[in-house]
Design an enzyme around this catalytic site. Structure first.
Site, PDB file in Angstrom:
ATOM      1  N   GLU A  89      11.149 -11.160  49.674  1.00  0.00           N
ATOM      2  CA  GLU A  89      12.176 -10.578  50.518  1.00  0.00           C
ATOM      3  C   GLU A  89      11.736  -9.186  50.960  1.00  0.00           C
ATOM      4  O   GLU A  89      10.684  -8.685  50.548  1.00  0.00           O
ATOM      5  CB  GLU A  89      13.523 -10.545  49.794  1.00  0.00           C
ATOM      6  CG  GLU A  89      14.040 -11.937  49.459  1.00  0.00           C
ATOM      7  CD  GLU A  89      15.417 -11.927  48.824  1.00  0.00           C
ATOM      8  OE1 GLU A  89      16.136 -10.929  48.960  1.00  0.00           O
ATOM      9  OE2 GLU A  89      15.762 -12.928  48.176  1.00  0.00           O
ATOM     10  N   HIS A 114      24.217  -5.252  54.271  1.00  0.00           N
ATOM     11  CA  HIS A 114      23.264  -6.345  54.466  1.00  0.00           C
ATOM     12  C   HIS A 114      23.050  -6.529  55.959  1.00  0.00           C
ATOM     13  O   HIS A 114      24.012  -6.553  56.735  1.00  0.00           O
ATOM     14  CB  HIS A 114      23.776  -7.638  53.840  1.00  0.00           C
ATOM     15  CG  HIS A 114      22.712  -8.669  53.668  1.00  0.00           C
ATOM     16  ND1 HIS A 114      22.192  -9.380  54.721  1.00  0.00           N
ATOM     17  CD2 HIS A 114      22.037  -9.090  52.564  1.00  0.00           C
ATOM     18  CE1 HIS A 114      21.254 -10.202  54.280  1.00  0.00           C
ATOM     19  NE2 HIS A 114      21.134 -10.042  52.973  1.00  0.00           N
ATOM     20  N   ARG A 121      16.439  -2.510  53.715  1.00  0.00           N
ATOM     21  CA  ARG A 121      17.673  -2.994  54.330  1.00  0.00           C
ATOM     22  C   ARG A 121      18.383  -1.947  55.181  1.00  0.00           C
ATOM     23  O   ARG A 121      18.963  -2.273  56.222  1.00  0.00           O
ATOM     24  CB  ARG A 121      18.634  -3.485  53.239  1.00  0.00           C
ATOM     25  CG  ARG A 121      18.260  -4.843  52.697  1.00  0.00           C
ATOM     26  CD  ARG A 121      19.228  -5.289  51.625  1.00  0.00           C
ATOM     27  NE  ARG A 121      18.943  -6.660  51.225  1.00  0.00           N
ATOM     28  CZ  ARG A 121      19.580  -7.292  50.246  1.00  0.00           C
ATOM     29  NH1 ARG A 121      20.516  -6.660  49.555  1.00  0.00           N
ATOM     30  NH2 ARG A 121      19.270  -8.536  49.948  1.00  0.00           N
ATOM     31  N   HIS A 170      27.677  -4.611  51.677  1.00  0.00           N
ATOM     32  CA  HIS A 170      27.152  -5.615  50.767  1.00  0.00           C
ATOM     33  C   HIS A 170      27.099  -5.170  49.316  1.00  0.00           C
ATOM     34  O   HIS A 170      27.488  -5.916  48.418  1.00  0.00           O
ATOM     35  CB  HIS A 170      25.743  -6.005  51.240  1.00  0.00           C
ATOM     36  CG  HIS A 170      25.106  -7.113  50.468  1.00  0.00           C
ATOM     37  ND1 HIS A 170      25.697  -8.350  50.308  1.00  0.00           N
ATOM     38  CD2 HIS A 170      23.913  -7.184  49.815  1.00  0.00           C
ATOM     39  CE1 HIS A 170      24.910  -9.136  49.589  1.00  0.00           C
ATOM     40  NE2 HIS A 170      23.818  -8.443  49.262  1.00  0.00           N
ATOM     41  N   ARG A 186      19.065  -0.222  47.395  1.00  0.00           N
ATOM     42  CA  ARG A 186      18.676  -1.268  46.449  1.00  0.00           C
ATOM     43  C   ARG A 186      17.603  -2.179  47.039  1.00  0.00           C
ATOM     44  O   ARG A 186      17.713  -2.636  48.176  1.00  0.00           O
ATOM     45  CB  ARG A 186      19.898  -2.107  46.067  1.00  0.00           C
ATOM     46  CG  ARG A 186      19.574  -3.281  45.145  1.00  0.00           C
ATOM     47  CD  ARG A 186      20.826  -4.036  44.759  1.00  0.00           C
ATOM     48  NE  ARG A 186      21.433  -4.734  45.870  1.00  0.00           N
ATOM     49  CZ  ARG A 186      21.112  -5.961  46.274  1.00  0.00           C
ATOM     50  NH1 ARG A 186      20.142  -6.616  45.661  1.00  0.00           N
ATOM     51  NH2 ARG A 186      21.744  -6.530  47.275  1.00  0.00           N
TER      52      ARG A 186
END
Length: 502
Positions: free
Chosen positions: A110, A224, A268, A328, A363
């Site tokens: 990811e 997100h 992100r 998120h 994160r």
């Protein structure tokens, strides 16, 4: 020891099981049914299995990079050092991670990960598999379970947390304990658009604030990048981009490369802001193009996403799908040490409720489930180190033995009709002023508005009232923290030329 765990996601269930196995008397209190919460919605997986050329040190480096220099290196070292053992434990507890025909764990990649190191289950249904397995183990263990119990406050006596106060079927209940472990999740419903389930209203963090417990980093809210832009919020996993899907504008151009050399696999916060700006510029949602992966691969690797997109009228194997960011994950929360201890004796926090220092300002994908498992186990192991046993049991404890399905919904008990409208106004304010892109003026406006709303708020009565009060308290704390951090970093982005950026 008599231990109360509030919450039953991966962090709470892990803490409860470890505490029970260590011989403690454990009660799990959950707001809904056992296993409800954000864990069951997690799609991507759990980071921490290292193939050729990869290592825990590289995982740590990726985590520190994503955290924009604000992660605690000691906490990150704990995360990666103990991650493999916790993943093995999940397998032993019945989580069937996806494997190749020869039996090896399949590893995904990811955004911001340098290697494929993420295990997943059911393709894109990792959280659901974990939630089912851990909930089954908790039920089998004989741990006392209170479903439908809403945490209204911590019970503090003699300078220590000595239990919790609940609303159970609309009635107040005192539940005493030698130690309380908060695992109530984050606060996604501060915002008008969120991936979080309905009950994610920051109850544990708000109760900690009211008790004077130290919290930090509430300004770091992760959005997100890719939520399906039609119908109810539905997350399209970052793993789709990890498999090769591209974000395109209305002319088919991969615009994220304008913001970062890693394009769709940038951190992100970078990707989310790029999407928000592009959507605003073109006046329509950007699109996620996964057509190159093909129908067979999409259906096999992402069966849940494949089903939902088709239910909403898209064939994502043939056409790009519209996506938008949504709130998120909360990087901040109750400040803890490396064993989950909070600043008030007798209190622990784990999972998204805690600010362990792992995530810093942003994160890294698929570190959240790992953090819940690692620090849930560590908190349980630390029980008894400095906690004082109860001198007496409260006679006010009242547990309802009926399953949740046979008890009245506490939300229906005298619920005030203005709740929905008031919450929506708060969520819109936070979305526009304390969201992806912030300004000093907008934060000042939000903080003044939130303070006025809190001053005029009536005392909470129902569960919905308490949720709204918690969201209002956390909204004020978040706006205040954001205004106090005048430097743009990670998920906290101030768009104001007079302020320094890092």
């Amino acid at each position: 020891m008599n231990v109360v765990v509030v919450g039953s996601g991966i962090a709470g269930a892990t803490a409860a099981l470890h505490a029970h196995e260590a011989g403690h008397d454990v009660t799990v209190v959950t707001k809904g049914a056992l296993g409800d919460g954000s864990t069951g919605f997690a799609q991507g997986g759990v980071a921490g299995v290292y193939g050729p050329g990869d290592s825990a040190a590289r995982h740590a480096a990726d985590t520190l990079d994503a955290g924009a220099g604000l992660s605690d290196p000691a906490a990150v070292d704990v995360l990666v050092a103990e991650g493999s053992a916790r993943i093995a434990e999940l397998i032993a507890r019945g989580v069937a991670f996806d494997r190749s025909p020869d039996g090896d764990l399949l590893l995904g990649r990811e955004a911001a990960h340098s290697h494929a190191r993420i295990v997943h289950a059911g393709g894109d249904a990792t959280g659901a598999a974990i939630s089912r397995a851990l909930s089954a183990r908790v039920r089998e263990s004989g741990i006392t379970i209170i479903e439908g119990g809403f945490l209204s406050d911590l019970s503090v006596r003699d300078g220590a947390v000595r239990g919790i106060r609940l609303l159970l079927d609309g009635a107040p209940v005192q539940l005493d304990a030698d130690a309380v472990i908060l695992a109530t999740g984050g606060a996604g419903h501060l915002y008008a658009h969120t991936t979080n389930p309905a009950g994610t209203t920051g109850d544990g963090i708000a109760a900690a604030i009211r008790a004077g417990v130290e919290v930090a980093d509430l300004e770091f809210v992760q959005f997100h990048p890719t939520i399906l832009a039609t119908g109810p919020a539905f997350l399209v996993s970052e793993a789709v981009r990890g498999e090769g899907a591209a974000l395109i504008d209305d002319e088919g151009r991969r615009f994220v490369f304008d913001s970062h050399p890693d394009g769709e696999l940038a951190p992100r916060d970078v990707v989310s802001r790029a999407i928000a700006r592009q959507a605003a510029a073109q006046g329509s949602p950007v699109r996620l193009d996964a057509t190159a992966l093909g129908a067979e691969r999409l259906a096999a690797r992402f069966p849940t996403i494949d089903r939902v997109t088709r239910e909403r009228g898209f064939d994502w194997s043939r056409e790009p799908i519209p996506v938008t960011p949504a709130a998120h994950y909360l990087m901040g929360g109750v400040v803890t040490d490396l064993d989950g201890r909070a600043s008030l004796p007798g209190l622990f926090a784990v999972g998204e409720t805690a600010r362990t220092g792992v995530h810093g300002a942003n994160r890294l994908a698929s570190n959240s489930l790992l953090e819940g498992a690692v620090f849930g186990a560590r908190a349980a192991a630390a029980l008894g180190a400095g906690e004082r046993p109860l001198s007496e049991r409260s006679e006010t404890n009242r547990l309802d033995p009926r399953p949740l399905s046979e008890r009245p919904d506490p939300r229906s008990l005298s619920e005030r009709s203005e709740t929905k409208g008031a919450r929506a106004a708060l969520q819109q304010l936070m979305w526009h002023e304390v969201g992806l892109i912030r300004t000093a003026a907008g934060l000042e406006h939000a903080l003044a508005t939130l303070r006025a709303w809190r001053a005029a708020a009536a005392p909470p009565v129902t569960v919905a009232d308490h949720e709204d009060a918690n969201l209002l308290l956390l909204a004020e704390a978040t706006a205040s923290a954001a205004l106090g951090r005048t430097v743009s970093v990670g998920a906290h982005y101030i768009e104001a030329p007079e302020l320094e950026r890092v």
